[in-house]
Write an enzyme that holds these catalytic residues in place. Structure first.
Site, PDB file in Angstrom:
ATOM      1  CB  SER A 152      54.836  42.914  43.881  1.00  0.00           C
ATOM      2  OG  SER A 152      54.810  41.539  44.175  1.00  0.00           O
ATOM      3  NE  ARG A 190      45.597  35.809  40.198  1.00  0.00           N
ATOM      4  CZ  ARG A 190      46.290  36.931  40.101  1.00  0.00           C
ATOM      5  NH1 ARG A 190      47.613  36.886  40.235  1.00  0.00           N
ATOM      6  NH2 ARG A 190      45.700  38.090  39.871  1.00  0.00           N
ATOM      7  CG  ASP A 215      52.820  42.717  51.843  1.00  0.00           C
ATOM      8  OD1 ASP A 215      52.631  41.496  51.718  1.00  0.00           O
ATOM      9  OD2 ASP A 215      53.395  43.413  50.984  1.00  0.00           O
ATOM     10  CG  HIS A 266      51.591  41.935  48.149  1.00  0.00           C
ATOM     11  ND1 HIS A 266      52.780  42.572  48.439  1.00  0.00           N
ATOM     12  CD2 HIS A 266      51.662  41.594  46.825  1.00  0.00           C
ATOM     13  CE1 HIS A 266      53.538  42.610  47.357  1.00  0.00           C
ATOM     14  NE2 HIS A 266      52.881  42.036  46.361  1.00  0.00           N
ATOM     15  CG  ASP A 267      46.680  42.323  45.450  1.00  0.00           C
ATOM     16  OD1 ASP A 267      47.856  42.323  45.048  1.00  0.00           O
ATOM     17  OD2 ASP A 267      45.821  41.507  45.046  1.00  0.00           O
TER      18      ASP A 267
END
Length: 356
Positions: free
Chosen positions: A146, A215, A302, A331-332
């Site tokens: 990232s 967030r 992702d 993505h994580d």
């Protein structure tokens, strides 16, 4: 509103490097000096040939053995018995390195929204200052995902004589319109909070609602449709709240207690400026100039940095290799499936030994 407790965030083993020399920034600003929070693991060998630089993501810090703990250990990606691992908090962050929460020595107050605009290249320049202070002029492998992956790529473009090999993960060579729009929506959520006060809030008191909302929005892009469906579906708690709602609210509340709103804005703007081609002959030429070994990790699920962006990197970087992480985590996934990611890094390290 809530107060940040940095004492519970920054490791007791954190070290600090300070430079009193003015730091010229890419976009024309200047910092009168810089402080860098960093940590190291393992021992630097006599040849100084065992250095691994770990670059963290947006809300990360120098404590890589905490947020990427599955990568550490004997026989794993970051092996303290063999490697000398360095991870520093990036310029502009709030975990010990100079950023918006730092006191501006020229004014005597926190920088806040007056902190100058920075770029990924500025972050890399500060990392280079740190490494040179440690007597390091060659990095065996640079790894990051990232925002960390952006730093990895810029290391290769800016300091190819130092960058031995690169392993960027879940990243593109230039921030897409999709990512820029996501970042701006999150910044606007922060600005809409009445406690924002144009960025001049008490640095120890957060504009809680805005940062939490930012967030929550981000968490929707860090995972994926399949992950949310499998994990939450339409399940509800006894109080009637959907479990998916409860999850993102919890993630928002957690960040508020450990991060800073001005920092969030500073770093997401730096990410938006990410473009390997900026100021160089062309985007294609910049990637084509990366001659060191490069392995690119693409995460199939992702939605933030989709597969075609890593395929583009692999097509434009000569001799690079493209790996795929087929996991339904979004993505994580690089933080979740550390078993697979560690194995991939280990295989790359072994190949580097064979090639040398």
């Amino acid at each position: 509103m809530t107060r940040m407790d940095h004492r519970s965030i920054i490791s007791d083993t954190t070290q600090y490097f300070e430079s009193n020399e003015p730091l010229q920034l890419e976009l024309g600003g200047e910092l009168p000096g810089v402080r860098v929070a960093y940590r190291t693991w393992g021992t630097l060998n006599a040849e100084k040939s065992n250095v691994i630089l770990v670059c963290h993501a947006l809300t990360g810090n120098a404590d890589a053995d905490s947020w990427w703990c599955g990568m550490f250990g004997e026989g794993r990606a970051f092996d303290e018995t063999r490697d000398f691992i360095v991870c520093s908090n990036v310029l502009g962050s709030c975990y010990g390195t100079t950023g918006p929460m730092s006191v501006n020595p020229l004014s005597g107050r926190h920088y806040g929204p007056d902190f100058p605009r920075i770029t990924i290249r500025d972050m890399v320049n500060v990392q280079r200052l740190l490494l040179r202070s440690l007597g390091i002029d060659r990095i065996r492998l640079i790894v990051g995902a990232s925002l960390g992956g952006m730093q990895v790529l810029e290391w290769g473009a800016m300091y190819p004589e130092m960058a031995g090999a690169l392993m960027p993960m879940g990243v593109s060579g230039r921030h897409s319109a999709w990512c820029i729009a996501q970042s701006e929506a999150q910044r606007q959520a922060i600005a809409a909070d009445a406690e924002w006060q144009d960025g001049w809030y008490d640095p120890e008191v957060q504009p809680r609602k805005g940062l939490a909302a930012a967030r929550m929005m981000a968490m929707c892009t860090y995972r994926c449709f399949e992950n949310y469906q499998q994990r939450f579906g339409r399940k509800q708690r006894e109080d009637g709240l959907f479990e998916a709602e409860s999850y993102v609210r919890h993630q928002g509340d957690k960040l508020v207690g450990r991060f800073d709103a001005n920092t969030y804005i500073t770093l997401t703007r730096a990410m938006d400026m990410h473009d390997l081609g900026r100021g160089r002959d062309s985007y294609e030429a910049a990637l084509g100039a990366l001659k060191m070994p490069v392995e690119i990790l693409s995460i199939d699920s992702d939605v933030l940095y989709p597969r075609q962006e890593q395929e583009e990197l692999a097509r434009l970087i000569p001799g690079s290799r493209l790996l795929f992480l087929d996991e339904p985590y979004g993505h994580d996934a690089f933080l979740i499936d550390t078993e697979t990611v560690s194995r991939m890094v280990c295989e790359f390290k072994r190949q580097l030994i064979v090639d040398n």
